[in-house]
Design a protein around this motif. Sequence first.
Motif, PDB file in Angstrom:
ATOM      1  N   ILE A   9       0.842  -1.200   0.000  1.00  0.00           N
ATOM      2  CA  ILE A   9       0.000   0.000   0.000  1.00  0.00           C
ATOM      3  C   ILE A   9       0.877   1.251   0.000  1.00  0.00           C
ATOM      4  O   ILE A   9       1.252   1.764   1.069  1.00  0.00           O
ATOM      5  N   PRO A  10       1.250   1.752  -1.153  1.00  0.00           N
ATOM      6  CA  PRO A  10       2.016   3.007  -1.169  1.00  0.00           C
ATOM      7  C   PRO A  10       1.152   4.217  -0.807  1.00  0.00           C
ATOM      8  O   PRO A  10      -0.072   4.205  -0.992  1.00  0.00           O
ATOM      9  N   VAL A  11       1.832   5.218  -0.292  1.00  0.00           N
ATOM     10  CA  VAL A  11       1.172   6.466   0.097  1.00  0.00           C
ATOM     11  C   VAL A  11       1.599   7.552  -0.889  1.00  0.00           C
ATOM     12  O   VAL A  11       2.802   7.800  -1.063  1.00  0.00           O
ATOM     13  N   ILE A  12       0.628   8.177  -1.530  1.00  0.00           N
ATOM     14  CA  ILE A  12       0.935   9.229  -2.504  1.00  0.00           C
ATOM     15  C   ILE A  12       0.769  10.600  -1.847  1.00  0.00           C
ATOM     16  O   ILE A  12      -0.333  10.961  -1.415  1.00  0.00           O
ATOM     17  N   ALA A  74      -3.337  -1.493  -2.971  1.00  0.00           N
ATOM     18  CA  ALA A  74      -4.185  -0.356  -2.603  1.00  0.00           C
ATOM     19  C   ALA A  74      -3.322   0.893  -2.617  1.00  0.00           C
ATOM     20  O   ALA A  74      -2.090   0.807  -2.583  1.00  0.00           O
ATOM     21  N   LEU A  75      -3.976   2.030  -2.684  1.00  0.00           N
ATOM     22  CA  LEU A  75      -3.278   3.309  -2.624  1.00  0.00           C
ATOM     23  C   LEU A  75      -3.889   4.157  -1.512  1.00  0.00           C
ATOM     24  O   LEU A  75      -5.090   4.072  -1.252  1.00  0.00           O
ATOM     25  N   LYS A 104      -8.337  -2.128  -7.714  1.00  0.00           N
ATOM     26  CA  LYS A 104      -7.504  -1.956  -6.518  1.00  0.00           C
ATOM     27  C   LYS A 104      -8.171  -0.952  -5.574  1.00  0.00           C
ATOM     28  O   LYS A 104      -8.897  -0.065  -6.029  1.00  0.00           O
ATOM     29  N   ALA A 105      -7.893  -1.092  -4.299  1.00  0.00           N
ATOM     30  CA  ALA A 105      -8.544  -0.243  -3.296  1.00  0.00           C
ATOM     31  C   ALA A 105      -7.844   1.099  -3.181  1.00  0.00           C
ATOM     32  O   ALA A 105      -6.641   1.208  -3.440  1.00  0.00           O
ATOM     33  N   ALA A 176      -8.296  -4.233   0.314  1.00  0.00           N
ATOM     34  CA  ALA A 176      -7.144  -4.614  -0.508  1.00  0.00           C
ATOM     35  C   ALA A 176      -7.025  -6.134  -0.608  1.00  0.00           C
ATOM     36  O   ALA A 176      -6.743  -6.679  -1.677  1.00  0.00           O
ATOM     37  N   ARG A 177      -7.247  -6.818   0.520  1.00  0.00           N
ATOM     38  CA  ARG A 177      -7.155  -8.291   0.500  1.00  0.00           C
ATOM     39  C   ARG A 177      -8.275  -8.897  -0.343  1.00  0.00           C
ATOM     40  O   ARG A 177      -8.038  -9.826  -1.120  1.00  0.00           O
ATOM     41  N   VAL A 178      -9.455  -8.387  -0.177  1.00  0.00           N
ATOM     42  CA  VAL A 178     -10.598  -8.924  -0.924  1.00  0.00           C
ATOM     43  C   VAL A 178     -10.414  -8.701  -2.427  1.00  0.00           C
ATOM     44  O   VAL A 178     -10.636  -9.607  -3.239  1.00  0.00           O
ATOM     45  N   LEU A 179      -9.978  -7.517  -2.793  1.00  0.00           N
ATOM     46  CA  LEU A 179      -9.801  -7.211  -4.215  1.00  0.00           C
ATOM     47  C   LEU A 179      -8.625  -7.986  -4.805  1.00  0.00           C
ATOM     48  O   LEU A 179      -8.669  -8.374  -5.977  1.00  0.00           O
ATOM     49  N   ARG A 180      -7.592  -8.209  -4.022  1.00  0.00           N
ATOM     50  CA  ARG A 180      -6.495  -9.033  -4.556  1.00  0.00           C
ATOM     51  C   ARG A 180      -7.025 -10.451  -4.852  1.00  0.00           C
ATOM     52  O   ARG A 180      -6.714 -11.023  -5.893  1.00  0.00           O
ATOM     53  N   TYR A 181      -7.801 -10.980  -3.917  1.00  0.00           N
ATOM     54  CA  TYR A 181      -8.376 -12.314  -4.160  1.00  0.00           C
ATOM     55  C   TYR A 181      -9.214 -12.297  -5.432  1.00  0.00           C
ATOM     56  O   TYR A 181      -9.131 -13.195  -6.265  1.00  0.00           O
TER      57      TYR A 181
END
Lengths: 188, 66
Positions: A9-12, A74-75, A104-105, A176-181
């Motif tokens: 999860i990078p932070v922009i 996720a971002l 992605k979240a 993020a976990r749900v969307l990766r799945y």
Amino acid sequence: MNSNRLIFIPVILGTSRQGRMSEHVAKFILEEVSKRDGVETELIDIRNLSLTTSDAGENIKDKKFSETVMRADALIIIAPEYNHGYPGLLKHVLDTNLKEYIHKAVGICGVSAGGFGGTRVIQNLLPVMRELGLVTIFWDGNFSSVQNIFDSSGKLLDHSYIKRIDKFLKELIWMARVLRYGRDNVPL
Amino acid sequence: MAKDVKSKHKKMICPSCGVEMNYHADKIDYTAALTHPDKMDPDLGGILEEVHTCPKCGGTEVRMGT
């Protein structure tokens, strides 16, 4: 699902202005994300991306930025509110990718000097997120009167934000976990 | 019926890992249709793109849809 991969999860940090208070927010969020087991993060400072303004979109991709977003699950976008809107440079940067974002979240932290915690910049960003293919969560980070939350060195003065961001991050990591799945296993 | 439609889609192979990718999204590219009008889907008004993700490395690839 390949469970060996950490959730990334990078932070922009979404502004390049001098004296930006959003930098304190970004570093605080980065620190809070780093505390989570099974999650890795890094800071993307849009000040460090050398994008031309004579073109836009995927034509001017920054290779490292695109690779980082591609790897992300996720971002987190730190968005200061400037005249009720988002920084133009943030939009310019976000527009350089597309396939990297899909399913992605994304969580947004609004930052403002006033009392509304960047709610207007968050609302303005939501349709942009949707069009990019990102999936928004229903927790936000709202940093009102940001000059009172951190001192000039970036030290957190208002510790209520630790609990608030804990809720925000729990929701974001779950998504993020749900969307990766889903990306890995659920066919269209 | 759904089975017939699905069978038209050959699985993409991840260029990095060599494993089958998961087809999980469609996207319409309206601007690409301006430069490649011959490839435009007249029903959708743009060029349909399929989005595939590798379950091993998480990489995403896009290819023209059908």
